[in-house]
Design an enzyme around this catalytic site. Sequence first.
Site, mmCIF file in Angstrom:
data_model
loop_
_atom_site.group_PDB
_atom_site.id
_atom_site.type_symbol
_atom_site.label_atom_id
_atom_site.label_comp_id
_atom_site.label_asym_id
_atom_site.label_seq_id
_atom_site.Cartn_x
_atom_site.Cartn_y
_atom_site.Cartn_z
ATOM 1 C CB THR A 94 -0.884 0.000 1.277
ATOM 2 O OG1 THR A 94 -1.433 1.296 1.462
ATOM 3 C CG2 THR A 94 -0.082 -0.326 2.529
ATOM 4 C CG ASP A 95 -1.097 5.024 -0.968
ATOM 5 O OD1 ASP A 95 -1.654 4.386 -0.047
ATOM 6 O OD2 ASP A 95 -1.669 5.942 -1.590
ATOM 7 C CD GLU A 96 -3.414 3.425 4.224
ATOM 8 O OE1 GLU A 96 -3.334 3.444 5.451
ATOM 9 O OE2 GLU A 96 -4.463 3.173 3.606
HETATM 10 P P1 NAD Z 1 -9.445 -7.420 2.447
HETATM 11 O O1 NAD Z 1 -9.402 -7.135 3.904
HETATM 12 O O2 NAD Z 1 -10.693 -7.160 1.672
HETATM 13 O O3 NAD Z 1 -9.068 -8.959 2.171
HETATM 14 C C1 NAD Z 1 -8.041 -9.607 2.852
HETATM 15 C C2 NAD Z 1 -8.191 -11.117 2.610
HETATM 16 O O4 NAD Z 1 -7.117 -11.787 3.295
HETATM 17 C C3 NAD Z 1 -9.503 -11.695 3.170
HETATM 18 O O5 NAD Z 1 -10.080 -12.567 2.223
HETATM 19 C C4 NAD Z 1 -9.058 -12.457 4.419
HETATM 20 O O6 NAD Z 1 -9.883 -13.572 4.715
HETATM 21 C C5 NAD Z 1 -7.647 -12.879 4.021
HETATM 22 N N1 NAD Z 1 -6.797 -13.101 5.198
HETATM 23 C C6 NAD Z 1 -6.638 -12.299 6.268
HETATM 24 N N2 NAD Z 1 -5.770 -12.854 7.153
HETATM 25 C C7 NAD Z 1 -5.360 -14.022 6.603
HETATM 26 C C8 NAD Z 1 -4.459 -15.024 7.004
HETATM 27 N N3 NAD Z 1 -3.809 -14.949 8.186
HETATM 28 N N4 NAD Z 1 -4.257 -16.091 6.187
HETATM 29 C C9 NAD Z 1 -4.904 -16.195 5.000
HETATM 30 N N5 NAD Z 1 -5.790 -15.276 4.570
HETATM 31 C C10 NAD Z 1 -6.006 -14.189 5.361
HETATM 32 O O7 NAD Z 1 -8.210 -6.622 1.833
HETATM 33 P P2 NAD Z 1 -8.049 -5.890 0.420
HETATM 34 O O8 NAD Z 1 -8.571 -4.519 0.537
HETATM 35 O O9 NAD Z 1 -8.553 -6.789 -0.640
HETATM 36 O O10 NAD Z 1 -6.465 -5.793 0.347
HETATM 37 C C11 NAD Z 1 -5.695 -6.852 -0.217
HETATM 38 C C12 NAD Z 1 -4.233 -6.475 -0.167
HETATM 39 O O11 NAD Z 1 -4.013 -5.260 -0.888
HETATM 40 C C13 NAD Z 1 -3.710 -6.227 1.249
HETATM 41 O O12 NAD Z 1 -2.406 -6.754 1.343
HETATM 42 C C14 NAD Z 1 -3.696 -4.712 1.377
HETATM 43 O O13 NAD Z 1 -2.702 -4.280 2.269
HETATM 44 C C15 NAD Z 1 -3.380 -4.304 -0.052
HETATM 45 N N6 NAD Z 1 -3.882 -2.974 -0.468
HETATM 46 C C16 NAD Z 1 -5.207 -2.636 -0.284
HETATM 47 C C17 NAD Z 1 -5.670 -1.397 -0.726
HETATM 48 C C18 NAD Z 1 -7.118 -1.011 -0.586
HETATM 49 O O14 NAD Z 1 -7.481 0.136 -0.888
HETATM 50 N N7 NAD Z 1 -8.013 -1.893 -0.158
HETATM 51 C C19 NAD Z 1 -4.797 -0.507 -1.351
HETATM 52 C C20 NAD Z 1 -3.458 -0.878 -1.527
HETATM 53 C C21 NAD Z 1 -3.022 -2.131 -1.088
HETATM 54 P P1 TYD Z 2 -10.659 4.143 4.471
HETATM 55 O O1 TYD Z 2 -11.647 3.736 3.431
HETATM 56 O O2 TYD Z 2 -10.734 3.514 5.821
HETATM 57 O O3 TYD Z 2 -9.210 3.959 3.826
HETATM 58 P P2 TYD Z 2 -7.746 4.424 4.387
HETATM 59 O O4 TYD Z 2 -7.847 4.773 5.811
HETATM 60 O O5 TYD Z 2 -6.946 3.180 4.173
HETATM 61 O O6 TYD Z 2 -7.332 5.559 3.505
HETATM 62 O O7 TYD Z 2 -10.763 5.723 4.667
HETATM 63 C C1 TYD Z 2 -10.633 6.612 3.581
HETATM 64 C C2 TYD Z 2 -10.705 8.019 4.125
HETATM 65 O O8 TYD Z 2 -12.025 8.251 4.636
HETATM 66 C C3 TYD Z 2 -9.764 8.256 5.289
HETATM 67 O O9 TYD Z 2 -9.269 9.597 5.216
HETATM 68 C C4 TYD Z 2 -10.653 8.094 6.524
HETATM 69 C C5 TYD Z 2 -12.002 8.572 6.037
HETATM 70 N N1 TYD Z 2 -13.187 7.917 6.639
HETATM 71 C C6 TYD Z 2 -14.248 8.703 7.101
HETATM 72 O O10 TYD Z 2 -14.216 9.944 7.039
HETATM 73 N N2 TYD Z 2 -15.328 8.059 7.638
HETATM 74 C C7 TYD Z 2 -15.421 6.699 7.735
HETATM 75 O O11 TYD Z 2 -16.441 6.165 8.259
HETATM 76 C C8 TYD Z 2 -14.335 5.908 7.225
HETATM 77 C C9 TYD Z 2 -14.375 4.408 7.307
HETATM 78 C C10 TYD Z 2 -13.234 6.563 6.688
#
Ligand code: NAD
Ligand code: TYD
Length: 351
Positions: A132-134
Site C-alpha cells: 500500500t502507499d500508506e
Molecule cells: P481485504 O481485507 O478485503 O481482504 C483480505 C483477505 O485476506 C480476506 O479474504 C481475508 O480472509 C484474508 N486473510 C486475512 N488474514 C489471513 C491469514 N492470516 N491467512 C490467510 N488469509 C487471510 O483486503 P483488500 O482490501 O482486498 O487488500 C488486499 C491487499 O491489498 C492487502 O495486502 C492490502 O494491504 C493491499 N492494499 C489494499 C488497498 C485497498 O485500498 N483496499 C490498497 C493498496 C493495497
Molecule cells: P478508508 O476507506 O478507511 O481507507 P484508508 O484509511 O486506508 O485511507 O478511509 C478513507 C478516508 O475516509 C480516510 O481519510 C478516513 C475517512 N473515513 C471517514 O471519514 N469516515 C469513515 O467512516 C471511514 C471508514 C473513513
Amino acid sequence: MKKTLLITGGAGFIGSHVVRRFVTRYPDYHIINLDKLTYAGNLENLIDIKDAANYTFAKGDICDAELLQKLFGKHNITGVVHLAAESHVDRSIAHPMEFIRTNIMGTVTLLNAAKSAWANDYSDKRLYHISTDEVYGALGSTGFFTEETRYNPHSPYSASKASSDHLVRAYHDTYGLPTVISNCSNNYGENHFPEKLIPLAINNIKNGKPIPVYGKGENVRDWLYVQDHAAAIDLIFHKGKIGETYNIGGHNEWRNIDLILLLCSLMDKKLGRPQGRSAEQITYVTDRAGHDLRYAIDASKIARELGWKPSVTFEQGLEKTVDWYLANDEWLQHVVSGDYEKYYQQMYDGR
Ligand code: NAD
Ligand code: TYD
C-alpha cells in the site's frame, strides 16, 4: 496446465478481482486461492468462477508453516501473488496484534515456505507482494509518493505493511528470492467490505443512516478502480522486473467531503431522490487518531516501463460501483449481518 500460482487473500476485496482475472484470462494456469476467510474473506465474491477447471480454493492461514509446506509440496507452485492481510486502519488502531501476526509473521512464513520449496532454483519463479502507499506516511498539500520516498508509516496497519515490505526486500537481497513489490493507492469498486469509506457511505445513504465523516473531511485520498489495480497486478506479475518496486495510483485525488458529496449526488440520481437529499445525512464525527492528511501516488514508473494506465475515470468507476451495490443487495445484506452490527457500534457509537 502450464503453471501453478498461489494467490493469498483471494476471497477478499482486491484478491477476488485478481483471482477472477487470472482464472478467466489464463485457462492454462492452475490458480490456488489460499484464504483464512476472516470477516473480510467471502467466497460469495467468487461464486461465478468457483467451479472453473483451473481453480482450487484452500481454506487456511498464511501463518501456518506446515500448511504452506504441504501446499508447495503437493503442487509445483512457481508463482505467488500475496494479498492476504488485515487491511483496515481503524481496526488496526483498536486491535493491532492481529495486524502484526498476519501482515508481518504471515508474510515471513510465506517467504520461508517459498524459499525452502524453491531451494535456490529460482528460474521462472516469482513471489509478488501487494502493498500500500500508506507505508510512505502522509503528504502535505503538495508532492507525490515515488518509489524512492522514505518509509514513514503512522498507523499499526501501515507499519505492519511497511515491515512486510522490508522483509520481502531483505529476502531478495539476502537469499536472492525473486520478489517484486507494488504499492497502490486506495481502491474502490465491487465487493468492497462496508467498513471502508465508499461502501460504508453507499450502505448508509441507502438506509437513511448518518454518513460519518472524520474530522472536517479535508483528508485527501487518491482513488483507483479495483479492476484497474487487478490489471496492474497482472502486468507486474508477468512483466515487472525482479527486485523492483512499482507504485500504482489513479492520479485521482479527492478530499473526503468532496467525494462524499459526489457520491450523495449520484445516489440521489440512482434512488430517484431530489438532489441534495442524501447529503443531509452527512455527519461530522471525531477524527481518526493519527489520521494521515494526504496520499498521492506518482505512477509514472509503471506507465513508462510497463505501459499501464487506469481504464476508467473516477466518475465512471464510481457509477459502476454504485450500480453494482444497488443490484447486489443480497451480497450486502449477507455481509452486514452477524458481526458487522457489533463492529459498527464499537467504532461509531458515541464518536
Ligand atoms: P481485504 O481485507 O478485503 O481482504 C483480505 C483477505 O485476506 C480476506 O479474504 C481475508 O480472509 C484474508 N486473510 C486475512 N488474514 C489471513 C491469514 N492470516 N491467512 C490467510 N488469509 C487471510 O483486503 P483488500 O482490501 O482486498 O487488500 C488486499 C491487499 O491489498 C492487502 O495486502 C492490502 O494491504 C493491499 N492494499 C489494499 C488497498 C485497498 O485500498 N483496499 C490498497 C493498496 C493495497
Ligand atoms: P478508508 O476507506 O478507511 O481507507 P484508508 O484509511 O486506508 O485511507 O478511509 C478513507 C478516508 O475516509 C480516510 O481519510 C478516513 C475517512 N473515513 C471517514 O471519514 N469516515 C469513515 O467512516 C471511514 C471508514 C473513513
